[in-house]
Structures are given as C-alpha cells and as structure tokens.
Design a protein around this motif. Sequence first.
Motif, PDB file in Angstrom:
ATOM      1  N   ASN A  92       0.825  -1.205   0.000  1.00 42.46           N
ATOM      2  CA  ASN A  92       0.000   0.000   0.000  1.00 42.46           C
ATOM      3  C   ASN A  92       0.864   1.262   0.000  1.00 42.46           C
ATOM      4  O   ASN A  92       0.584   2.217  -0.718  1.00 42.46           O
ATOM      5  CB  ASN A  92      -0.953   0.008   1.194  1.00 42.46           C
ATOM      6  CG  ASN A  92      -1.946   1.140   1.107  1.00 42.46           C
ATOM      7  OD1 ASN A  92      -2.660   1.272   0.121  1.00 42.46           O
ATOM      8  ND2 ASN A  92      -1.961   1.973   2.131  1.00 42.46           N
ATOM      9  N   GLU A  93       1.912   1.259   0.797  1.00 42.20           N
ATOM     10  CA  GLU A  93       2.813   2.422   0.848  1.00 42.20           C
ATOM     11  C   GLU A  93       3.528   2.625  -0.488  1.00 42.20           C
ATOM     12  O   GLU A  93       3.669   3.764  -0.947  1.00 42.20           O
ATOM     13  CB  GLU A  93       3.837   2.254   1.978  1.00 42.20           C
ATOM     14  CG  GLU A  93       3.229   2.369   3.365  1.00 42.20           C
ATOM     15  CD  GLU A  93       4.167   1.923   4.470  1.00 42.20           C
ATOM     16  OE1 GLU A  93       4.034   2.457   5.588  1.00 42.20           O
ATOM     17  OE2 GLU A  93       5.032   1.033   4.230  1.00 42.20           O
ATOM     18  N   ARG A  94       3.959   1.532  -1.121  1.00 40.54           N
ATOM     19  CA  ARG A  94       4.616   1.646  -2.435  1.00 40.54           C
ATOM     20  C   ARG A  94       3.639   2.181  -3.474  1.00 40.54           C
ATOM     21  O   ARG A  94       3.989   3.009  -4.313  1.00 40.54           O
ATOM     22  CB  ARG A  94       5.177   0.292  -2.887  1.00 40.54           C
ATOM     23  CG  ARG A  94       6.371  -0.160  -2.080  1.00 40.54           C
ATOM     24  CD  ARG A  94       7.126  -1.308  -2.700  1.00 40.54           C
ATOM     25  NE  ARG A  94       6.345  -2.461  -3.073  1.00 40.54           N
ATOM     26  CZ  ARG A  94       6.049  -3.474  -2.277  1.00 40.54           C
ATOM     27  NH1 ARG A  94       6.467  -3.480  -1.017  1.00 40.54           N
ATOM     28  NH2 ARG A  94       5.338  -4.501  -2.723  1.00 40.54           N
ATOM     29  N   TYR A  95       2.388   1.727  -3.419  1.00 42.09           N
ATOM     30  CA  TYR A  95       1.348   2.206  -4.332  1.00 42.09           C
ATOM     31  C   TYR A  95       1.124   3.709  -4.143  1.00 42.09           C
ATOM     32  O   TYR A  95       1.118   4.481  -5.115  1.00 42.09           O
ATOM     33  CB  TYR A  95       0.051   1.431  -4.091  1.00 42.09           C
ATOM     34  CG  TYR A  95      -1.125   1.966  -4.861  1.00 42.09           C
ATOM     35  CD1 TYR A  95      -1.319   1.613  -6.196  1.00 42.09           C
ATOM     36  CD2 TYR A  95      -2.032   2.836  -4.262  1.00 42.09           C
ATOM     37  CE1 TYR A  95      -2.395   2.109  -6.907  1.00 42.09           C
ATOM     38  CE2 TYR A  95      -3.109   3.338  -4.972  1.00 42.09           C
ATOM     39  CZ  TYR A  95      -3.290   2.975  -6.293  1.00 42.09           C
ATOM     40  OH  TYR A  95      -4.347   3.474  -7.011  1.00 42.09           O
ATOM     41  N   THR A 138      -2.044  -4.374 -14.793  1.00 38.35           N
ATOM     42  CA  THR A 138      -1.152  -5.542 -14.801  1.00 38.35           C
ATOM     43  C   THR A 138       0.305  -5.092 -14.740  1.00 38.35           C
ATOM     44  O   THR A 138       1.105  -5.648 -13.976  1.00 38.35           O
ATOM     45  CB  THR A 138      -1.400  -6.408 -16.045  1.00 38.35           C
ATOM     46  OG1 THR A 138      -2.775  -6.827 -16.044  1.00 38.35           O
ATOM     47  CG2 THR A 138      -0.495  -7.618 -16.077  1.00 38.35           C
ATOM     48  N   LEU A 139       0.661  -4.081 -15.545  1.00 37.57           N
ATOM     49  CA  LEU A 139       2.038  -3.576 -15.543  1.00 37.57           C
ATOM     50  C   LEU A 139       2.372  -2.865 -14.230  1.00 37.57           C
ATOM     51  O   LEU A 139       3.475  -3.026 -13.696  1.00 37.57           O
ATOM     52  CB  LEU A 139       2.273  -2.643 -16.731  1.00 37.57           C
ATOM     53  CG  LEU A 139       2.222  -3.284 -18.117  1.00 37.57           C
ATOM     54  CD1 LEU A 139       2.481  -2.248 -19.205  1.00 37.57           C
ATOM     55  CD2 LEU A 139       3.217  -4.434 -18.234  1.00 37.57           C
ATOM     56  N   LEU A 140       1.430  -2.078 -13.725  1.00 41.75           N
ATOM     57  CA  LEU A 140       1.651  -1.411 -12.441  1.00 41.75           C
ATOM     58  C   LEU A 140       1.861  -2.431 -11.320  1.00 41.75           C
ATOM     59  O   LEU A 140       2.733  -2.260 -10.469  1.00 41.75           O
ATOM     60  CB  LEU A 140       0.474  -0.499 -12.095  1.00 41.75           C
ATOM     61  CG  LEU A 140       0.393   0.812 -12.866  1.00 41.75           C
ATOM     62  CD1 LEU A 140      -0.921   1.528 -12.564  1.00 41.75           C
ATOM     63  CD2 LEU A 140       1.571   1.714 -12.546  1.00 41.75           C
ATOM     64  N   ALA A 141       1.061  -3.486 -11.332  1.00 43.58           N
ATOM     65  CA  ALA A 141       1.202  -4.537 -10.316  1.00 43.58           C
ATOM     66  C   ALA A 141       2.593  -5.161 -10.384  1.00 43.58           C
ATOM     67  O   ALA A 141       3.245  -5.364  -9.352  1.00 43.58           O
ATOM     68  CB  ALA A 141       0.116  -5.594 -10.499  1.00 43.58           C
ATOM     69  N   THR A 173      -4.243  -7.747  -5.830  1.00 44.75           N
ATOM     70  CA  THR A 173      -3.810  -6.888  -4.717  1.00 44.75           C
ATOM     71  C   THR A 173      -3.842  -5.432  -5.145  1.00 44.75           C
ATOM     72  O   THR A 173      -4.306  -4.564  -4.393  1.00 44.75           O
ATOM     73  CB  THR A 173      -2.398  -7.287  -4.247  1.00 44.75           C
ATOM     74  OG1 THR A 173      -2.433  -8.638  -3.771  1.00 44.75           O
ATOM     75  CG2 THR A 173      -1.900  -6.365  -3.143  1.00 44.75           C
ATOM     76  N   LEU A 174      -3.374  -5.143  -6.348  1.00 47.62           N
ATOM     77  CA  LEU A 174      -3.391  -3.769  -6.846  1.00 47.62           C
ATOM     78  C   LEU A 174      -4.823  -3.245  -6.918  1.00 47.62           C
ATOM     79  O   LEU A 174      -5.085  -2.104  -6.563  1.00 47.62           O
ATOM     80  CB  LEU A 174      -2.715  -3.662  -8.220  1.00 47.62           C
ATOM     81  CG  LEU A 174      -2.692  -2.254  -8.816  1.00 47.62           C
ATOM     82  CD1 LEU A 174      -1.886  -1.294  -7.939  1.00 47.62           C
ATOM     83  CD2 LEU A 174      -2.136  -2.282 -10.217  1.00 47.62           C
ATOM     84  N   SER A 175      -5.749  -4.094  -7.368  1.00 48.23           N
ATOM     85  CA  SER A 175      -7.162  -3.673  -7.426  1.00 48.23           C
ATOM     86  C   SER A 175      -7.680  -3.293  -6.048  1.00 48.23           C
ATOM     87  O   SER A 175      -8.409  -2.317  -5.896  1.00 48.23           O
ATOM     88  CB  SER A 175      -8.027  -4.776  -8.037  1.00 48.23           C
ATOM     89  OG  SER A 175      -7.714  -4.941  -9.394  1.00 48.23           O
ATOM     90  N   ARG A 176      -7.285  -4.058  -5.035  1.00 50.28           N
ATOM     91  CA  ARG A 176      -7.708  -3.737  -3.658  1.00 50.28           C
ATOM     92  C   ARG A 176      -7.061  -2.428  -3.200  1.00 50.28           C
ATOM     93  O   ARG A 176      -7.693  -1.625  -2.533  1.00 50.28           O
ATOM     94  CB  ARG A 176      -7.323  -4.875  -2.697  1.00 50.28           C
ATOM     95  CG  ARG A 176      -8.252  -6.059  -2.757  1.00 50.28           C
ATOM     96  CD  ARG A 176      -8.070  -6.992  -1.572  1.00 50.28           C
ATOM     97  NE  ARG A 176      -6.701  -7.475  -1.400  1.00 50.28           N
ATOM     98  CZ  ARG A 176      -6.192  -8.525  -2.046  1.00 50.28           C
ATOM     99  NH1 ARG A 176      -6.910  -9.183  -2.917  1.00 50.28           N
ATOM    100  NH2 ARG A 176      -4.954  -8.905  -1.805  1.00 50.28           N
ATOM    101  N   LEU A 177      -5.795  -2.222  -3.566  1.00 51.21           N
ATOM    102  CA  LEU A 177      -5.083  -1.004  -3.149  1.00 51.21           C
ATOM    103  C   LEU A 177      -5.662   0.241  -3.805  1.00 51.21           C
ATOM    104  O   LEU A 177      -5.696   1.305  -3.196  1.00 51.21           O
ATOM    105  CB  LEU A 177      -3.594  -1.093  -3.513  1.00 51.21           C
ATOM    106  CG  LEU A 177      -2.765  -2.158  -2.797  1.00 51.21           C
ATOM    107  CD1 LEU A 177      -1.361  -2.216  -3.395  1.00 51.21           C
ATOM    108  CD2 LEU A 177      -2.696  -1.871  -1.300  1.00 51.21           C
ATOM    109  N   SER A 178      -6.128   0.105  -5.038  1.00 53.81           N
ATOM    110  CA  SER A 178      -6.584   1.267  -5.789  1.00 53.81           C
ATOM    111  C   SER A 178      -8.076   1.566  -5.595  1.00 53.81           C
ATOM    112  O   SER A 178      -8.576   2.534  -6.147  1.00 53.81           O
ATOM    113  CB  SER A 178      -6.281   1.098  -7.278  1.00 53.81           C
ATOM    114  OG  SER A 178      -6.938  -0.028  -7.808  1.00 53.81           O
ATOM    115  N   SER A 179      -8.761   0.720  -4.849  1.00 54.37           N
ATOM    116  CA  SER A 179     -10.204   0.977  -4.645  1.00 54.37           C
ATOM    117  C   SER A 179     -10.475   1.780  -3.394  1.00 54.37           C
ATOM    118  O   SER A 179      -9.669   2.050  -2.597  1.00 54.37           O
ATOM    119  CB  SER A 179     -10.964  -0.340  -4.608  1.00 54.37           C
ATOM    120  OG  SER A 179     -10.482  -1.180  -3.582  1.00 54.37           O
TER     121      SER A 179
END
Length: 187
Positions: A149-152, A169-172, A181-187
């Motif tokens: 989360n902090e890196r995001y 996909t590339l960001l992840a 996980t990225l989807s959860r972080l960005s929501s």
Amino acid sequence: MKEKLKEHIDKLIPLTDDEFAFVLSHFKFDKYNKNDFLIQQGEDVDYCYYVVTGLLKLIYMDQGGKQHIVSFAMEDWWESDFSAYFTQSKAKMSLQCIENTVVFSIGLSDYQKLSTELPKMERFFLQKSNLGHIASQNRIISFLTSSANERYEQLLKQYPTLFQRVSKTLLASYLGVSRETLSRLSS
C-alpha cells in the motif's frame, strides 16, 4: 524534437548553439511503435535512449517466464540496460515500448567521445547517472521497508500520470504485487 533534447541538457549544463550542434551529431533519432523492442534480453546493447515522447518499460524475464518491471521511462527520461551498455555485454533485460515512442539514442563510443571532447557533457552524464543511481537505491529501500500500500501511494504521488498510461497488470508487476492486490489497493 531536437529542441527537447537541448532543453533537457540545458537544465543541468547550458550549451551554446555550436556545442549543441556537436552534441546532436553524436545522437540518432528514432521512432518506435507500441510493443516494439529497443533492447531484447540476450542481445547486444548498442544504445542508451533519451525519451522525447512515449513510454517504455524495462523488463526482466526470470527463468520461470515471469515478467518483472524494473522501471518505466517516460518523456525526458533516459533508459537502457546500463550494465550491458557500459560493459558491452549481453542484455539481462529488455526495453519495450508501451506507447508509440520517439527517442534520441547514443552509442557507447559516441558517449565516450562526447565526454572526452566536451567536458560539459561528461558532467551532464555524471549528474544524470547519479540521479538514476539515487532513484534505484530509493526503489530498493522502498521494496525492503514499505508495504504494498505504501509503495502504491508513493508511486501515485510521485508519478500520477503513469496511472492513466499504464495497465493495472504492468503497475502490479512494477510494485511487486498481484493484479488482484493492486485492485484492492486502488479501490
């Protein structure tokens, strides 16, 4: 397009018009399409690239076939497999266009010639190299000490436009997390 390169260099090392003409004579100008490779893993690395327009990804493919995004390079950035470029060895990474991309490229012999014959450029290349090294160390520290989360959040704050230009996909892959996980972080 050459004006962008001059402005970029002038930010660190002001050049006269004659000096810039000399510098420019050592560069090639190229256009690439989305998905084109500038460097492929296992091949020679002939150039270092300055991005005029577009977006690149530097990727490492592990033995299991998993793609790891080492970095992105957008306008006004330099990119290459620098280890292979400076040691004239085979590429360990690939450099691929995410978007149609326009670059100036410079071969190692021209890089060295510019550095020798125009000491201002040696200082410029040293400063760019130092800034790149600092960014790499900060990225490593972030991976060692920060949560996903902090890196995001750090990436979002530092490069907000990247989120409109790069797939989840590339960001992840860049953040070292799954797409879910990225989807959860960005929501």
